[in-house]
Write an enzyme that holds these catalytic residues in place. Sequence first.
Site, mmCIF file in Angstrom:
data_model
loop_
_atom_site.group_PDB
_atom_site.id
_atom_site.type_symbol
_atom_site.label_atom_id
_atom_site.label_comp_id
_atom_site.label_asym_id
_atom_site.label_seq_id
_atom_site.Cartn_x
_atom_site.Cartn_y
_atom_site.Cartn_z
ATOM 1 N N ASN A 5 0.815 -1.204 0.000
ATOM 2 C CA ASN A 5 0.000 0.000 0.000
ATOM 3 C C ASN A 5 0.857 1.267 0.000
ATOM 4 O OD1 ASN A 5 -1.852 2.006 0.375
ATOM 5 N ND2 ASN A 5 -3.002 0.960 1.958
ATOM 6 N N ASP A 6 1.521 1.517 1.112
ATOM 7 C CA ASP A 6 2.243 2.784 1.228
ATOM 8 C C ASP A 6 3.373 2.916 0.207
ATOM 9 O OD1 ASP A 6 0.652 3.579 3.375
ATOM 10 O OD2 ASP A 6 1.816 2.336 4.728
#
Lengths: 106, 472
Positions: B398-399
Site C-alpha cells: 500500500n504505502d
Amino acid sequence: MENILHWISENQQIIYIVILMIFVGIEIIGRVPSVLHTPLMSGANAIHGVVIIGAIIVMGKAETDNYLALVLGFLAVILGTLNVVGGFVVTDRMLEMFKGKKKTNV
Amino acid sequence: MGEYILTVCYLIASVTFILGLKMLSNPVTARKGNLVAATGMTIAILGTIFLYRDETGTNLHNLGWIFGGLFIGGVIGTLAAKKVKMTSMPEMVSLFNGMGGACAALISLVEFNHIANEILLTGISTGYTGKVLIIVLGLIIGSVSFAGSMIAWGKLNGSVKDFSFPGQNILNLLILAVALGAGAYLVINPGHPFLLYVILCLSLIYGIFFVMPIGGADMPVVISLLNSFTGVAAACGGFLYNNKVMLTGGILVGAAGTLLTILMCKAMNRSLLNVLIGSFGGNKTGATGGTTAQGGHYKEISLSDSAMLMSYANKVMIVPGYGLAVAQAQHICHELEKMLNDKGVEVKYAIHPVAGRMPGHMNVLLAEADVNYEKLLEMDDANDEFKTCDVVLILGANDVVNPAAKNDPASPIYGMPILEVELAKNVIVNKRSMKPGYAGIENDLFFRPKTSMLFGDAKKVLQDLVSEIKAI
C-alpha cells in the site's frame, strides 16, 4: 580539571578502544545493500549478546549463600544465552534464504 | 598462563566480531560471517568459564549454575529461532534483543548489590564513583532496551496497539530526566540501594512510553536503534570488568547499529527524529492532511476478468507487500507466476526496499517459495520497466505505491521513493478491504481510472486466480 585528566590517562586504553571501535563499526557496514539490513541487524543483535560474559562472571563470583546474586545471575546467564544462541540461529535462518536464492541463480 | 590464553581468546573473539560484521554486509559472505562471529563468541564464552581469574586469582565457581543457564538458554533460544515463521523474524530479533538488554540490567543490579553490601560492612561510601556511574548507565540503557524491545515485539505480533496521548513526549523526557537525576544522585551518594530500583522502574516505564506511540511500520528502525542501545549496555559491562571483548563487541554493535538505523531511515527517505517523534502511523492528526480522495470512487474487478487480463498480457509485474506475507501466499504466488509463464507471459516482481515489515522481507519470502532471484527487480529497475508492463498486480502493498509520496507535500510519507505502478497500462490491487495501510494514510492510487480493486485475502485470491487461469 586535574581529576578528569587523571581519569583519562588512567583509562586511556579503554578510551582508545571505544574511539577506534566506533569508527570501525561505522566503516565496516557503510556500504550495506538494503536487502541485508535485517540480517545485519540480527547479526549485530547476536554479537551484543557478548554481555553473557558479564553474566558468567557475575554468576561465577557469587558466594554460594548470596541468593539474590545467584538467582539474578542465573537469570542473566539464561537471558544472555537466549540473546546469543537465538540471535545467531535466527540470522543463519534468514541468510539461508539468500543462499538458496544464489543457487537457483547459478 | 591461563590469563594469557584468555587474553588471546578475547582478542580472537574481538577480531571475529569485526570480521563477522564486515562479512555480514555483503550478500555473498553474509552467512559465513555469521558463523565466524558465532565461533568467536563460543571461544570467548568457554574461555571465560574455564580461564577467568578475579583480582585475587580465584577461579569462577558455581559452574553447575552457569552450565545450567547456558543449557536452558541455548535450548530455548535454538527452538524459538528454528520454529519461528519467516514472517515473524523481526519480532524474534526484537525479543532476543530485549533479552540482552535485560541481561545487562541484571548484571548492574547484582554488581550494585555487591557495592551496597561492602558499604554496609565498612561504612565507607567513597571511592565507588566510577563503578556506580557505569552500573547506573548499564541499568538505564539495558532496561530501556528491554522494555522497548518487548513493546516492539508486541506491536509486531499485533498484541500491542499504538498508543499515545497529548504531551507524551514531554512526559517521556521528564521520566528520563528524573531517572538520570536519581542516577546522578546515586553516583555521588552510593549508600541508597533503593534508589537503584526507582531508576530501574523509571527506565522500564521510559522504554515502554518511548516505543508506544511509534507506528508499527517503523518498528524495524526502532528495533535497530534499541539493538545499538543494548550494544552500549554490553559495553558498560566491559568497562565494569575491564573486559576488552565485551567492550569491543558492545561498542562495535552500538556504532554499527546506530549507522544501520540511520541507513534504514534513509531507505525510507526520512530522518531518525521524524521516526521517533514523527507521526507516521501513530499520531493520526498529522496524517489526515494529505487525504484528497477520501470517499472517492473506486472500481472493483472480478476474478475472471483479472485472470483474463493477465493471461493475455505480454508482461505482468507483481508488487508484493505485507499482505502477501501475512497471508503466507508466497508459494501460490510463485505458482501463478509459473502458470503465466507457461502461457508466454513475462512475469517479474518489483521489490520496494521497505515493502513488508523489514528491509529485505519480500526477498526472503519469495526466495522461500523458490522464486528465481533474477525475477526480483529493485525499485529503480522496476520503475524503468513499468511502462512496458500491461498489468501490475499489487499484492497487499500500500504505502510503497502511494502516489502521495511523490505529489502531496502535506502527506507524512512525502519524499519517500515509491514504485511508480501507474506507468503500466492496468493496475490490479489486491487488498483485504479499503482500509488504509500501516501508515494510516489514504491511498489515492485506488481511485485512479487505471486502477481496479480485487478484494480478498491474498492467498485465497491467488488460489482462485490460478484456477481461473487454468480454466482459460
